[in-house]
Design a protein around this motif. Structure first.
Motif, PDB file in Angstrom:
ATOM      1  N   LYS A 175     -45.884-103.816  33.896  1.00 25.30           N
ATOM      2  CA  LYS A 175     -45.419-103.872  35.286  1.00 25.30           C
ATOM      3  C   LYS A 175     -46.452-104.510  36.216  1.00 25.30           C
ATOM      4  O   LYS A 175     -46.545-104.175  37.379  1.00 25.30           O
ATOM      5  N   SER A 176     -47.229-105.418  35.661  1.00 25.84           N
ATOM      6  CA  SER A 176     -48.254-106.087  36.457  1.00 25.84           C
ATOM      7  C   SER A 176     -48.532-107.460  35.860  1.00 25.84           C
ATOM      8  O   SER A 176     -48.929-107.577  34.695  1.00 25.84           O
ATOM      9  N   GLU A 177     -48.348-108.495  36.671  1.00 25.58           N
ATOM     10  CA  GLU A 177     -48.619-109.866  36.237  1.00 25.58           C
ATOM     11  C   GLU A 177     -50.106-110.031  35.920  1.00 25.58           C
ATOM     12  O   GLU A 177     -50.483-110.657  34.927  1.00 25.58           O
ATOM     13  N   GLU A 178     -50.955-109.440  36.758  1.00 25.50           N
ATOM     14  CA  GLU A 178     -52.407-109.561  36.569  1.00 25.50           C
ATOM     15  C   GLU A 178     -52.852-108.910  35.257  1.00 25.50           C
ATOM     16  O   GLU A 178     -53.598-109.514  34.483  1.00 25.50           O
TER      17      GLU A 178
ATOM     18  N   VAL B 224     -42.718 -94.700  22.057  1.00 23.49           N
ATOM     19  CA  VAL B 224     -41.671 -94.055  22.860  1.00 23.49           C
ATOM     20  C   VAL B 224     -42.299 -93.134  23.899  1.00 23.49           C
ATOM     21  O   VAL B 224     -41.915 -93.139  25.074  1.00 23.49           O
ATOM     22  N   TYR B 225     -43.293 -92.352  23.487  1.00 21.17           N
ATOM     23  CA  TYR B 225     -43.954 -91.409  24.391  1.00 21.17           C
ATOM     24  C   TYR B 225     -44.597 -92.150  25.574  1.00 21.17           C
ATOM     25  O   TYR B 225     -44.422 -91.757  26.727  1.00 21.17           O
TER      26      TYR B 225
ATOM     27  N   GLY C 250     -42.722 -94.306  32.603  1.00 21.99           N
ATOM     28  CA  GLY C 250     -41.652 -93.744  33.400  1.00 21.99           C
ATOM     29  C   GLY C 250     -40.276 -94.335  33.117  1.00 21.99           C
ATOM     30  O   GLY C 250     -39.365 -94.210  33.930  1.00 21.99           O
ATOM     31  N   LEU C 251     -40.126 -94.988  31.960  1.00 22.75           N
ATOM     32  CA  LEU C 251     -38.824 -95.557  31.622  1.00 22.75           C
ATOM     33  C   LEU C 251     -37.858 -94.449  31.224  1.00 22.75           C
ATOM     34  O   LEU C 251     -38.252 -93.442  30.636  1.00 22.75           O
ATOM     35  N   SER C 252     -36.592 -94.637  31.522  1.00 19.70           N
ATOM     36  CA  SER C 252     -35.565 -93.669  31.139  1.00 19.70           C
ATOM     37  C   SER C 252     -35.245 -93.846  29.657  1.00 19.70           C
ATOM     38  O   SER C 252     -35.570 -94.870  29.045  1.00 19.70           O
ATOM     39  N   TYR C 253     -34.556 -92.849  29.097  1.00 20.09           N
ATOM     40  CA  TYR C 253     -34.132 -92.948  27.703  1.00 20.09           C
ATOM     41  C   TYR C 253     -33.256 -94.183  27.511  1.00 20.09           C
ATOM     42  O   TYR C 253     -33.369 -94.880  26.511  1.00 20.09           O
TER      43      TYR C 253
END
Length: 195
Positions: free
Chosen positions: A44-47, A138-139, A146-149
């Protein structure tokens, strides 16, 4: 997006093993966009994605003589990307644990902090390393990213019930490992949610 025949990729990998910089550049050009997309999705970060991408190709160059030209080079790159992304998560959790610990203690002792930091890092790495690769993946995606199932199911092409099983198994193993250090458990709970 560029594609290349398997024979051409094998030839490039043979040249890479011999130290050919042009072959290295061609392989980079072939894979860097796809790897960047995967890393941006994971981190979640380009850098951060660019930093990890650079680390991957530095490791490829440094270990070029051990690369099997007939093997799955793309698979190797994606595995490296996943593993390095996990290391970024571990460091992030460790940093959160340390910030939490320092915020709770009004009196700061650098010697005690070094000892606590070393213990926390060791325990956390031990806990995550004892998970199977799929459990760890998965964990980390669920608890750290913080991804959903549902999101994990789409990303990894596994059912939500399998994801639940991996999370439950991972939680159980991590609880067993962390049971000996109640302070660290409290810190972990406050940083990444209840187990």
């Amino acid at each position: 997006m560029k594609t290349i025949s398997i024979t051409s990729e094998e030839e490039l990998l043979q040249k890479l093993r011999g130290g050919d910089r042009e072959a290295f550049k061609e392989l980079y050009d072939l894979y860097h966009r796809r790897l960047t997309l995967k890393l941006v999705y994971l981190l979640k970060s380009e850098e951060l994605a660019q930093d990890v991408l650079q680390d991957i190709f530095v490791k490829i160059w440094e270990n070029r003589k051990t690369i099997d030209p007939t093997g799955n080079f793309g698979g190797l790159l994606y595995t490296m990307a996943s593993n390095l992304a996990k290391n970024v998560f571990r460091k992030s959790i460790y940093d959160q644990l340390m910030r939490s610990e320092f915020a709770k203690n009004d009196s700061y002792s650098p010697f005690e902090a070094l000892d606590n930091a070393s213990n926390a890092k060791t325990i956390l790495n031990t806990a995550l390393d004892r998970l199977t690769p799929r459990q760890r993946e998965v964990y980390c995606l669920h608890k750290i990213e913080g991804l959903s199932y549902r999101e994990i199911s789409k990303l990894l092409s596994i059912s939500e019930s399998a994801i639940n099983h991996h999370i439950q198994s991972a939680n159980k193993q991590i609880r067993e490992i962390l049971k000996t250090d109640r302070i660290l458990i409290a810190l972990l709970i406050s940083c990444i949610g209840s187990f």
